[in-house]
Every structure is written in structure tokens, then in C-alpha cells.
Design a protein around this motif. Structure first.
Motif, short mmCIF file in Angstrom:
data_model
loop_
_atom_site.label_atom_id
_atom_site.label_comp_id
_atom_site.label_asym_id
_atom_site.label_seq_id
_atom_site.Cartn_x
_atom_site.Cartn_y
_atom_site.Cartn_z
N UNK A 1 -8.63 -6.39 1.93
CA UNK A 1 -7.28 -6.66 1.44
C UNK A 1 -7.04 -8.17 1.39
N UNK A 2 -6.04 -8.58 0.64
CA UNK A 2 -5.67 -9.98 0.54
C UNK A 2 -4.97 -10.45 1.82
N UNK A 3 -4.19 -9.56 2.43
CA UNK A 3 -3.47 -9.92 3.64
C UNK A 3 -3.13 -8.65 4.43
N UNK A 4 -2.80 -8.86 5.70
CA UNK A 4 -2.32 -7.78 6.56
C UNK A 4 -1.09 -8.29 7.30
N UNK A 5 -0.14 -7.39 7.47
CA UNK A 5 1.11 -7.74 8.15
C UNK A 5 1.32 -6.78 9.31
N UNK A 6 1.76 -7.33 10.43
CA UNK A 6 2.23 -6.51 11.55
C UNK A 6 3.70 -6.88 11.75
N UNK A 7 4.56 -5.89 11.67
CA UNK A 7 5.99 -6.10 11.83
C UNK A 7 6.35 -6.06 13.32
N UNK A 8 7.58 -6.43 13.64
CA UNK A 8 8.01 -6.44 15.04
C UNK A 8 7.99 -5.05 15.66
N UNK A 9 8.11 -4.00 14.84
CA UNK A 9 8.02 -2.63 15.37
C UNK A 9 6.57 -2.13 15.43
N UNK A 10 5.61 -3.04 15.22
CA UNK A 10 4.17 -2.80 15.24
C UNK A 10 3.65 -1.96 14.07
N UNK A 11 4.50 -1.65 13.11
CA UNK A 11 4.03 -1.01 11.88
C UNK A 11 3.20 -2.02 11.10
N UNK A 12 2.19 -1.53 10.37
CA UNK A 12 1.31 -2.41 9.59
C UNK A 12 1.52 -2.20 8.10
N UNK A 13 1.27 -3.26 7.36
CA UNK A 13 1.28 -3.21 5.90
C UNK A 13 0.04 -3.94 5.43
N UNK A 14 -0.72 -3.28 4.55
CA UNK A 14 -1.96 -3.86 4.03
C UNK A 14 -1.72 -4.30 2.60
N UNK A 15 -1.98 -5.58 2.34
CA UNK A 15 -1.78 -6.13 1.01
C UNK A 15 -2.87 -5.69 0.04
N UNK A 16 -2.62 -5.97 -1.22
CA UNK A 16 -3.55 -5.56 -2.28
C UNK A 16 -4.61 -6.61 -2.57
N UNK A 17 -4.77 -6.91 -3.84
CA UNK A 17 -5.77 -7.86 -4.32
C UNK A 17 -5.05 -9.01 -5.02
#
Length: 125
Positions: A3-19
Motif C-alpha cells: 500500500x502507499x500508506x497505512x493509518x492507525x486512528x486513536x481508536x486503533x482502527x486501521x486504514x490501508x491506503x491505495x496506490x
């Protein structure tokens, strides 16, 4: 493909970016980001940020008008802007040479004020 990026939010949920072609940037939920990891394309470098106020990403494309790739759209640069304290750290990533230029901007620079406000994603600073 990574992935281009990864995010961890304050609630520990993750979001994986695209290309680079489909970044998914505008699909990021409107929640505070605890940790942002950016995988610099075509390199093994990463940019990891925590404790920032906001982050912004965009890509620059151009169209070849006379070369051997005439009419083709090409990705030229990726930009990552991170507000920390009273300044913006601006990463300009050349996707052809893989070189990274790092600049700083004042918060009230005209360049910063002209960015689409919907593109800013909030951190926790």
C-alpha cells in the motif's frame, strides 16, 4: 503490491491506503490519526509520523506532448505535507529519480491556503 500508506486512528482502527494511481485519500474516515506511515514509492524508505496536527497528500501528473510517450499521462511527483507545531513539513517525492526534497512552510503561506481544505486529514496534536 504494497500500500502507499497505512493509518492507525486513536481508536486503533486501521486504514490501508491505495496506490499512486488510486490513493484512496478522500476515503479516509474523518477521525483523529494516531500514526501515519507512508511508504515512499519505488524505494524502501518510509516516513512515519505521530503527534501531528494534520496531513495532506496529492500527486502531480503530466502529459507527454512530444516524446516517445506522446499523449500518455505520467505520474511525476507525490507530495506529503504534515503540520507539526507552527510549520508544515513538505515532502516532494520525484517519482522518476526517487529523490525526496524536504521543505518547510509557514502555516499562512499562500501555497498552503490554496490547497483543497477537504484534503487535510487530522492528527492528534
Amino acid at each position: 503490491m504494497n500500500p502507499l500508506y497505512e493509518i492507525i486512528f486513536v481508536d486503533n482502527e486501521k486504514f490501508i491506503g491505495g496506490t499512486l494511481a488510486e490513493t484512496k485519500w478522500m476515503q479516509i474516515p474523518d477521525k483523529e490519526i494516531k500514526r501515519f506511515t507512508y511508504y515512499v514509492p519505488n524505494t524502501r524508505q518510509t516516513i512515519v509520523e505521530e503527534n501531528f496536527k494534520r496531513v495532506y497528500h496529492y500527486v502531480e501528473v503530466c502529459s507527454d506532448i512530444s516524446g516517445d510517450k506522446k499523449g500518455q499521462v505520467q505520474l511525476e511527483y507525490a507530495y506529503l505535507l504534515i503540520e507539526i507545531g507552527n510549520e508544515i513539513i513538505h515532502y516532494k517525492i520525484n517519482l522518476k529519480s526517487n529523490k525526496i526534497l524536504v521543505e518547510t512552510h509557514n502555516l499562512n503561506d499562500k501555497f498552503i491556503s490554496e490547497l483543497n481544505p477537504l484534503g487535510w486529514k487530522k492528527g492528534i496534536q
